[in-house]
Structures are given as structure tokens and as C-alpha cells.
Design an enzyme around this catalytic site. Structure first.
Site, PDB file in Angstrom:
ATOM      1  CE1 TYR A   1      -7.575  -4.438   5.050  1.00 30.57           C
ATOM      2  CE2 TYR A   1      -5.431  -5.169   5.826  1.00 30.57           C
ATOM      3  CZ  TYR A   1      -6.199  -4.353   5.029  1.00 30.57           C
ATOM      4  OH  TYR A   1      -5.587  -3.459   4.194  1.00 30.57           O
ATOM      5  CD  GLU A   2      -8.724  -6.128   0.990  1.00 32.51           C
ATOM      6  OE1 GLU A   2      -9.133  -5.246   0.228  1.00 32.51           O
ATOM      7  OE2 GLU A   2      -7.779  -6.891   0.693  1.00 32.51           O
TER       8      GLU A   2
ATOM      9  CB  ALA B   1       2.657   0.406   4.747  1.00 29.80           C
TER      10      ALA B   1
ATOM     11  CG  HIS C   1      -5.549   4.128   5.972  1.00 25.45           C
ATOM     12  ND1 HIS C   1      -4.549   3.178   5.797  1.00 25.45           N
ATOM     13  CD2 HIS C   1      -6.154   4.247   4.762  1.00 25.45           C
ATOM     14  CE1 HIS C   1      -4.557   2.757   4.538  1.00 25.45           C
ATOM     15  NE2 HIS C   1      -5.510   3.397   3.889  1.00 25.45           N
TER      16      HIS C   1
ATOM     17  CG  MET D   1      -2.545  -4.928   9.428  1.00 26.33           C
ATOM     18  SD  MET D   1      -3.977  -3.863   9.258  1.00 26.33           S
ATOM     19  CE  MET D   1      -3.682  -2.670  10.573  1.00 26.33           C
ATOM     20  CB  SER D   2       0.334  -7.525   3.982  1.00 24.90           C
ATOM     21  OG  SER D   2       1.533  -6.787   4.022  1.00 24.90           O
TER      22      SER D   2
ATOM     23  CG  ASN E   1       2.475   3.626  11.868  1.00 24.87           C
ATOM     24  OD1 ASN E   1       2.337   3.064  10.769  1.00 24.87           O
ATOM     25  ND2 ASN E   1       2.278   3.016  13.016  1.00 24.87           N
TER      26      ASN E   1
ATOM     27  CB  SER F   1      -0.930   0.075   1.221  1.00 26.37           C
ATOM     28  OG  SER F   1      -0.875  -1.067   1.992  1.00 26.37           O
TER      29      SER F   1
ATOM     30  CG  HIS G   1      -7.734   0.203  -6.497  1.00 22.29           C
ATOM     31  ND1 HIS G   1      -6.535  -0.436  -6.295  1.00 22.29           N
ATOM     32  CD2 HIS G   1      -7.772   1.192  -5.583  1.00 22.29           C
ATOM     33  CE1 HIS G   1      -5.890   0.158  -5.319  1.00 22.29           C
ATOM     34  NE2 HIS G   1      -6.611   1.153  -4.859  1.00 22.29           N
TER      35      HIS G   1
END
Ligand code: HPA
Length: 271
Positions: A83-84, A111, A244, A208-209, A232, A26, A59
Site C-alpha cells: 500500500y505504500e 497486526a 490506526h 495488509m502484509s 481490533n 507494526s 523510517h
């Protein structure tokens, strides 16, 4: 998920077997908008049978076969996150496909939040190892041959490739931190107590990935390298709330250094 129908599409349209795949995290997708990418063969996820037609963010991403720094590469812009609500076989399907297309190397980017207090926002971190804290594993279920049932994760992140990332950063005069990435499901950011716990567990950054994908990439026998953009400080390390928008803004600021590092790494890649 059925891999063969996707492989049939990719085999029909891929102009070459890439030397490596680069998963663009991302905010790090600028390479997919480069001139090289526009000159390449671009396949939207929507044309890949079995891939979710749209992600939550609106997208769905694409695969771009192109020349980058004189090398034949595959850029993956966009990925599916657990998480999606996507099952892990979808999240990790690109790794299965790369293995079966004959690729040998995958560079993951993401990220992440910095946990190591010596790190600063905007810096990049070469991933040297990970902690799977997602509470699950993409390999649960019948084994997917030819990978073994119980595969080794001792050197999940290839030491020679890690060294090449450091060499590239040094040549560019860039700071490149190194550390362990702890993978969580999200989608909420962590609590300060979780960040303190992860620090004691040995994690240097959190995101998260990547972890499910790297587990499957190794099961496919791919060599893996990884770069986290430290967008961050982990929750509670600074007296501010996490948003975010701030994470994306930090990613955008780091994008120039990130793209420079990836290009240098690709140009000098020794396989
Ligand atoms: N936590 C989890 N994932 C993240 C973070 C974070 O602080 N920053 C960017 N992705």
C-alpha cells in the site's frame, strides 16, 4: 530488483548464517530494541542497495543479526508494504535474500483485525493458512530460479512450527488462537460487508502484509511460521470506527505477551 548487490553487503557484514529470521510487524518491534539487538550487528535498510530509502511512515527499518535466547537470529524491524506503493519484488525482497543467505526458517508477525467472533482484541493468533486477497501475486513475471514455476502452497505454514508455537504458548499459560489470515492491500480498513464476506470465505483475521512475503518465502523453500496480534475486531463487528491509533495501542498492550511467546518459541525451537 537486483539481489546480488544486497547479498554482497550482507555476506560481508553478517557475522553468521542465522537459524531463523523474525519479521517484526507494526507495533511489535520491541525485540529490535532489546539488549540483545543492541549487542548485534545492525544494518539499516538505507545501506542495502536497491532498498527504498524511506518509507511513507518516515523510517525505513533495519536488519539485526543477534543472539536471542541462545540462538543466532536475524530480526527484521520494518517491512515494505504494497500500500505504500512499493512493487511486490521490493516488498518480498527480504524473503529472497534470506533464502539465498542460507536461512531455513522465517517467523512472520503482524497486526491484524479479528474476524472470528470467538477472538478478542489483544489476543495472539498462530497463522495456520492464508487467503491471498490482494488481487495480485508477487511471482507474476519470469520465474525466479531455483524455485519452480508453480509451487505448492498446501502447507505454507509449517505444521511442526505451528505446533511449537502452541507448545510455547501453553508453557507460558497464554491463550493462542489459531486461524487463517486473509491478506488485503489496504490502506483503508475493510467495510463491514467485506468483513462478513471474508468470514464466509473462511478467514479468521485480516491484515495488509505477510501474504506476498509468505508466497515468496515458500518459493525460496523457507519454512514459515506466523503470529498475528489481533489489534481490533474487524469493521462492523463492534459499534465503533477503526483508527490506526487504536490498532497501535492494542499492539503495544499485546507486546509483552508477544515478546514472551517469540522468546519461548526461539529458545525451544526444534528444527
Ligand atoms: N484490517 C486490515 N489490516 C489490519 C487491521 C484490520 O482490521 N488491523 C490491523 N491491521
Amino acid at each position: 530488483m537486483q539481489l546480488q548487490p544486497v547479498l554482497d553487503v550482507l555476506n560481508a557484514r553478517a557475522p553468521f548464517v542465522p537459524e531463523l529470521a523474525i519479521v517484526l510487524g507494526s507495533g511489535l518491534g520491541s525485540l529490535a530494541e532489546s539488549a540483545e539487538a543492541h549487542a548485534g550487528v545492525s544494518i539499516p535498510f538505507t545501506e542495502l542497495p536497491g532498498f527504498p530509502q524511506q518509507s511513507v511512515i518516515g523510517h525505513s527499518g533495519k536488519l539485526v543479526f543477534c543472539e536471542l535466547e541462545g540462538r543466532q537470529v536475524l530480526l527484521q524491524a520494518g517491512r515494505f508494504h504494497f500500500y505504500e506503493g512499493h512493487p511486490l519484488d521490493i516488498v518480498t525482497a527480504p524473503m529472497r535474500l534470506y533464502g539465498r543467505l542460507g536461512l531455513k526458517v522465517v517467523l512472520h508477525t503482524n497486526a491484524a483485525g479479528a474476524i472470528n467472533p470467538a477472538f478478542q482484541v489483544g489476543e495472539l493468533m498462530a497463522i495456520s493458512d492464508h487467503i491471498n486477497f490482494t488481487g495480485t501475486n508477487p511471482l507474476i513475471g519470469p520465474n525466479v530460479p531455483p524455485g519452480p514455476r508453480f509451487h505448492d502452497m498446501t502447507e505454507a505454514y509449517d505444521k511442526a512450527l505451528l505446533q511449537q508455537l502452541h507448545t510455547a504458548a501453553k508453557a507460558l499459560g497464554q491463550t493462542l488462537q489459531e486461524g487463517a489470515y486473509i491478506g488485503v492491500t489496504g490502506p483503508c480498513y475493510e467495510s463491514p460487508a467485506e468483513i462478513r464476506a471474508f468470514s464466509r470465505m473462511g478467514a479468521d483475521a485480516v491484515g495488509m502484509s505477510t501474504v506476498p512475503e509468505v508466497i515468496v518465502a515458500r518459493h525460496e523453500g523457507l519454512r514459515v511460521a506466523g503470529i498475528s496480534c489481533l489489534c481490533n475486531m474487524g469493521a462492523g463487528l463492534l459499534p465503533v470506527a477503526l483508527t490506526h491509533e487504536d490498532v497501535l495501542a492494542a499492539g503495544a498492550t499485546a507486546a509483552v505477551a508477544f515478546e514472551g511467546l517469540v522468546r519461548k518459541f526461539v529458545r525451544d525451537l526444534k528444527l
